[in-house]
Design an enzyme around this catalytic site. Sequence first.
Site, PDB file in Angstrom:
ATOM      1  N   LYS A 236     -41.528 -12.767  50.357  1.00  0.00           N
ATOM      2  CA  LYS A 236     -40.335 -13.343  49.729  1.00  0.00           C
ATOM      3  C   LYS A 236     -39.612 -14.251  50.717  1.00  0.00           C
ATOM      4  CE  LYS A 236     -39.004  -9.453  46.733  1.00  0.00           C
ATOM      5  NZ  LYS A 236     -39.176 -10.134  45.444  1.00  0.00           N
ATOM      6  N   ARG A 310     -44.980  -2.704  39.566  1.00  0.00           N
ATOM      7  CA  ARG A 310     -45.798  -2.314  38.417  1.00  0.00           C
ATOM      8  C   ARG A 310     -47.061  -1.580  38.853  1.00  0.00           C
ATOM      9  NH1 ARG A 310     -46.218  -8.425  36.372  1.00  0.00           N
ATOM     10  NH2 ARG A 310     -44.134  -8.391  37.301  1.00  0.00           N
TER      11      ARG A 310
HETATM   12  N1  BES Z   1     -38.364  -6.147  43.203  1.00  0.00           N
HETATM   13  C1  BES Z   1     -38.805  -7.379  42.661  1.00  0.00           C
HETATM   14  C2  BES Z   1     -38.005  -7.813  41.443  1.00  0.00           C
HETATM   15  C3  BES Z   1     -36.568  -8.137  41.656  1.00  0.00           C
HETATM   16  C4  BES Z   1     -36.209  -9.236  42.427  1.00  0.00           C
HETATM   17  C5  BES Z   1     -35.608  -7.413  41.001  1.00  0.00           C
HETATM   18  C6  BES Z   1     -34.882  -9.530  42.571  1.00  0.00           C
HETATM   19  C7  BES Z   1     -34.299  -7.718  41.144  1.00  0.00           C
HETATM   20  C8  BES Z   1     -33.932  -8.780  41.939  1.00  0.00           C
HETATM   21  C9  BES Z   1     -40.245  -7.279  42.228  1.00  0.00           C
HETATM   22  O1  BES Z   1     -41.041  -6.475  43.012  1.00  0.00           O
HETATM   23  C10 BES Z   1     -40.765  -8.671  42.302  1.00  0.00           C
HETATM   24  O2  BES Z   1     -40.807  -9.207  43.371  1.00  0.00           O
HETATM   25  N2  BES Z   1     -41.131  -9.240  41.153  1.00  0.00           N
HETATM   26  C11 BES Z   1     -41.599 -10.567  41.104  1.00  0.00           C
HETATM   27  C12 BES Z   1     -42.759 -10.598  40.153  1.00  0.00           C
HETATM   28  C13 BES Z   1     -43.552 -11.877  40.187  1.00  0.00           C
HETATM   29  C14 BES Z   1     -44.308 -11.984  41.498  1.00  0.00           C
HETATM   30  C15 BES Z   1     -44.490 -11.876  39.012  1.00  0.00           C
HETATM   31  C16 BES Z   1     -40.466 -11.455  40.608  1.00  0.00           C
HETATM   32  O3  BES Z   1     -39.700 -11.030  39.752  1.00  0.00           O
HETATM   33  O4  BES Z   1     -40.346 -12.572  41.114  1.00  0.00           O
HETATM   34 MN    MN Z   2     -41.824  -7.499  44.687  1.00  0.00          MN
END
Ligand code: BES
Ligand code: MN
Length: 459
Positions: A236, A310
């Site tokens: 990230k 997931r």
């Molecule tokens: N924990 C994150 C989702 C998240 C990010 C929740 C910011 C609340 C605030 C999750 O693990 C994630 O990174 N999801 C990705 C999925 C994508 C790679 C398909 C997302 O939401 O960008």
């Molecule tokens: Mn994530």
Amino acid sequence: MPVTLLNSPEASSLPVYAVEADALDACQAPKAAIAWAKANGFSGAAATVLTIPGESGALAGAFFGLGNSDAANPLAAGALARQLPEGDWHFADVPKQAELALLGLLLGSYAFTRYGKKPRNTLRFRVPEGVDASRVERLANGCILARDLINTPAGDMGPDALEDATRALASEHGATLSVTLGDDLLKENLPMIHAVGRAAEAAPRLLDLKWGRENAPKVTLVGKGVCFDTGGLDLKPAAGMLLMKKDMGGAANVLGLASMIMAAKLDVRLRVLIPAVENAVAGNAFRPGDVLTSRKGLTVEIGNTDAEGRLVLADAMALADEEEPELLIDMATLTGAARVALGPDVPPFYTDNEALADALAQASESVADPLWRMPLWKPYLSRLDSKIADINNVSLDGFAGSPIAGLFLGRFVEKAKSWAHFDIYGWNPAEKPYAPVGGEAQGIRAIERVLVQRYGAGA
Ligand code: BES
Ligand code: MN
Ligand code: ZN
């Protein structure tokens, strides 16, 4: 807690007069107090507080603004906990939604003090007539547990500390906890929990709490316990990583809900499953392009290591599903897309069970715990098609990110009699009358309401 509840009427407690917007004259307060309010420009605007002086300069009471009654949030009484001076208080009139007003007070008195910040003012508040104070305290305690767990930074709330917190809750209520740790995850066929968590210093693990009469209806809660989410190798960016201590918000919320259920002694066989991991970067991290074989046997191609929640949930939910629970609930800070769709304060939930959806929507409304149903739109499942495996963990474009994550999870649920998935944010980005900025319980009071309706208030 800085607000404690007075059960017996204390002659000396001071009155709080609730005032709707621009309705000072309809208020039961003494004339002189109303004149004082007008002189101070107090108009009854939502969540405003004005203290009233007595003859000798001591406090004589306070006004509390309800604002426009149509828009009023009953929890806004929390503003009192944040603004009233120390002392003993009571509502001059029983508030309209008195239980929620009292709950708002308890929630509003919360501060996260672990690292030295001061607690809020100590108030004692008389329980309004007809309100079940112990119920309100159960609800507040569950929400506050969730807030504390989320607010604690990953350095002090890694998989080991999350295990400790779960064990403490289990022993408080006579529940059992079993833990599958590190390489034992492979032996026990929980390979995706292992793959996501293996690059971290603290070993990945599955926490499995059980409580209640063995033959009671099985209610299983699964919570995403990613104690920190760097995104893994598909790292990230800084701004996206900053808040990722809250990525165990699903776990924190199901633990808060479990505490409400156990404290109320609902007649259920409760099970709480928490895959507790850190999505870290190291030489042994799982990679984009890897294919994982899940507990269920489905092979999963990794399109992005940042879609880790997931994966760990899928193994935990497959395990949960094996004993065919009557109700399976999972909660997770699963997608940024849910925030884009509904913002931070309204978590979407997903279920194919119409009765459950209706019950949740109604409960959400009646306990002022926002939730909104979104669809498990089956045709979108094809967006997770993989060229080499049964399924990919992400879709190529960003469309319908939250529903597609829900559909992914649904591939691992077959036998549960009913299932609902909650894609929560777990965080207040802005201060509210009943909450500071920080970790937040979302949806669990609404779920509790539904469980009480179904499984009785208990002893
Ligand atoms: N924990 C994150 C989702 C998240 C990010 C929740 C910011 C609340 C605030 C999750 O693990 C994630 O990174 N999801 C990705 C999925 C994508 C790679 C398909 C997302 O939401 O960008
Ligand atoms: Mn994530
Ligand atoms: Zn995550």
